[in-house]
Scaffold this active site. Structure first.
Site, PDB file in Angstrom:
ATOM      1  N   MET A  31      32.690  31.009  44.062  1.00  0.00           N
ATOM      2  CA  MET A  31      32.211  30.411  42.829  1.00  0.00           C
ATOM      3  C   MET A  31      33.272  30.295  41.754  1.00  0.00           C
ATOM      4  O   MET A  31      33.139  29.471  40.852  1.00  0.00           O
ATOM      5  CB  MET A  31      31.033  31.227  42.269  1.00  0.00           C
ATOM      6  N   ASP A 151      23.932  40.524  42.566  1.00  0.00           N
ATOM      7  CA  ASP A 151      24.992  40.354  43.567  1.00  0.00           C
ATOM      8  C   ASP A 151      25.873  41.607  43.640  1.00  0.00           C
ATOM      9  O   ASP A 151      27.097  41.517  43.612  1.00  0.00           O
ATOM     10  CB  ASP A 151      25.833  39.116  43.239  1.00  0.00           C
TER      11      ASP A 151
END
Length: 556
Positions: A31, A151
């Site tokens: 990301m 996460d």
């Protein structure tokens, strides 16, 4: 996030009108990229995370990302990487969101684990438990502010040169799951497959207990040197999180005491209610277990495997809302916290009591059994089975030498499993989790469930310091998916008196259900429905049901 240390594509560039000068590339992931940078205004080194350009194309996502960064910037704790600034700038002609963070001189926890695996086969249990406790200390702070990490993994935990644990990337996964980017479609979830909780894999709403599951996965990995669930595809891994039971860590590392097995087993329960009720509770247990045994070098069983996902070929994973209805009945063996005196320290499961459930049932008090002899715990009421089918409201660093586990976007996994030989049909049963509770008479009505009017032995008094600001109700968070809707605030662990003031200020209706529970004390909100973060229409605000502790211990 992989560590580079070389020159990244933006090295030598500047952000914020020249204030931040990008230098070496520290790491790069699915990301974002992280650069070492120099803050020319404050004369200090910082780390700057730049989101990949394809993620910054849409204004709605950038706004979501900015709000998440602002929320994370409010987190202040020794074990949390501080966020100093956020913004967006043009890089190569593309609008690129960025976050300015504390620069941590150290290395990722995954790198520390790699070294321990090379030298000893796994991380020593006492060291792993201490690191895990520090991660949980960081999560305790974020959860109190209503921020779920989503996460947790070794790649998002840093170790400084002095051994201080630093958790980073709070809010990034949530920003990714905005539902507004071209990469994120309805019914999709973002995360790292090896560390996803079952509810994340199912595309359901998550809360603090989802982070605790991920911490349990990470602890298993630290003390064994491998993951409990690993397979050749993200889909197979997600299937394993939902359907398969992990092996005991001591089956891989013989040096581990039974108390570590029990701690990990509880953290990895499929039903969120059977996990630890909070990061604080799990942290306390990590420290208790760490002090209960004599540290010994890891003793890895040769050839021990933890491969998963063998049953994925017989399962169907459609998007949320398109799954076939699951047959009724229990999903899994009901939870029984009382250990038995026999060779199995975790006790013999008892039949689940039939009771209506809305989302997650009440969490009963429980403590991991002591290593030897096993402490006899007071039995708590068995919660109804966790419904693994999607709810009607549907809210939206790998092991050493293992497969890549970069964050990926995975289709929400509805466990509408094709019945093969009757076996799969027996796995998926609807435990009544989607049934509506009985309607109450009015907004302030109270239904007493096994509540005692007197203070029983073991009673815990109220903690009136756990309050919620009235503006959480009068000015609630706007939905990220529909500007005409709002998100239900998080009332869990807050004192009911403060919650009532919040409701009264907004003119909302509540239904209180009293439950016997003495983990947090009288008046503590232990559960809510709709769950925190659920999108609702403020013009047609539903009655919010709250389970509130009496302070008395659960009845036997």
């Amino acid at each position: 996030m992989s560590q580079d240390g070389g020159q990244g594509r933006y090295a030598g560039r500047a952000l914020a009108g020249g204030r931040y000068q990008l230098r070496d590339l520290l790491g790069e992931g699915g990301m974002a990229s992280v650069h070492l940078a120099y803050d020319s205004v404050l004369d200090r080194q910082v780390a700057i995370k730049t989101l990949h350009t394809e993620l910054g194309r849409e204004q709605a996502f950038r706004e979501r990302f900015r709000r998440e960064a602002q929320a994370v910037a409010k987190l202040t704790h020794t074990n949390i990487v501080s966020v100093f600034d956020t913004g967006e700038d043009d890089l190569d002609g593309m609008t690129t969101p960025y976050i300015v963070m504390e620069y941590v001189e150290g290395r990722p926890l995954g790198s520390v684990l790699d070294e321990d695996v090379r030298q000893q086969g796994a991380m020593p249990a006492d060291k792993a438990l201490k690191i895990t406790a520090d991660v949980l200390a960081a999560l305790e702070i974020s959860h109190e502010m209503g921020l779920v990490h989503r996460d947790i993994k070794p790649g998002n935990v840093m170790m400084t040169k002095r051994g201080v644990v630093k958790v980073m990337d709070f809010g990034i996964a949530r920003a990714m799951q905005s539902g507004v980017t071209s990469m994120t479609q309805t019914g999709m979830v973002v995360g790292t497959p090896q560390y996803l909780s079952p509810e994340q894999a199912l595309g359901r709403g998550v809360d603090a207990r989802s982070d605790l599951y991920s911490v349990g996965i990470m602890l298993f990995q630290l003390v064994t040197g491998r993951l409990p669930f690993d397979a050749d595809s993200p889909l197979a891994i997600a299937y394993a999180h939902v359907q398969e039971q992990p092996v005991a860590p001591s089956a891989v590392n013989r040096a581990l005491p039974p108390a570590v097995d029990a701690l990990v087993a509880r953290a990895l329960k499929k039903n969120p209610n059977e996990r630890f009720p909070s990061a604080e509770a799990m942290r306390d247990e990590c420290l208790r277990v760490a002090a209960s045994f004599q540290a010994a070098p890891p003793s890895i069983v040769p050839g021990a495997q933890t491969s998963s996902g063998a049953g994925v070929g017989s399962a169907v994973f459609p998007p949320v809302g398109q799954g076939t209805p699951a047959p009724t009945g229990p999903v899994q063996t009901p939870y029984q916290p009382t250990p038995s005196p026999g060779p199995n320290p975790y006790g013999t499961p008892a039949p689940a009591a039939h009771s209506p459930a809305y989302g997650y049932p009440q969490q009963a008090g429980y403590q991991t059994p002591a290593p030897a002899p096993y402490a006899q715990q007071q039995a708590a009421a068995t919660p109804p089975p966790y419904n693994l089918t999607p709810s009607a409201q549907g809210s939206g660093s790998g092991s050493p030498g293992g497969k890549s586990n970069k964050p990926v976007i995975i289709g929400s996994i509805v466990v509408a499993v094709v019945a093969v030989g009757g076996l799969i049909g027996a796995l998926l049963m609807n435990g009544g989790g989607d049934e509506d509770p009985e309607a109450g008479g009015g907004g302030s009505s109270t239904a007493s469930v096994s509540a005692s009017p007197s203070k029983a032995a073991g009673y815990r008094g109220p903690d009136k310091e756990k309050t919620i600001e009235k503006d959480k109700c009068t000015e609630p968070q706007e939905s990220y998916n529909d500007p005409d809707k709002i998100q239900v605030p998080d009332f869990t662990f807050k004192y009911i008196g403060s919650v009532k003031e919040c409701f009264n200020a907004a003119g909302w209706q509540m239904k209180v259900v009293e439950v016997d529970e003495n983990t947090y004390g009288e008046g503590s909100v232990r559960d809510q429905f709709p769950t925190a973060g659920t999108d609702v229409d403020p013009e047609n605000m539903p009655e919010i049901q709250l389970k509130v502790s009496t302070g008395n211990p659960p009845s036997e």
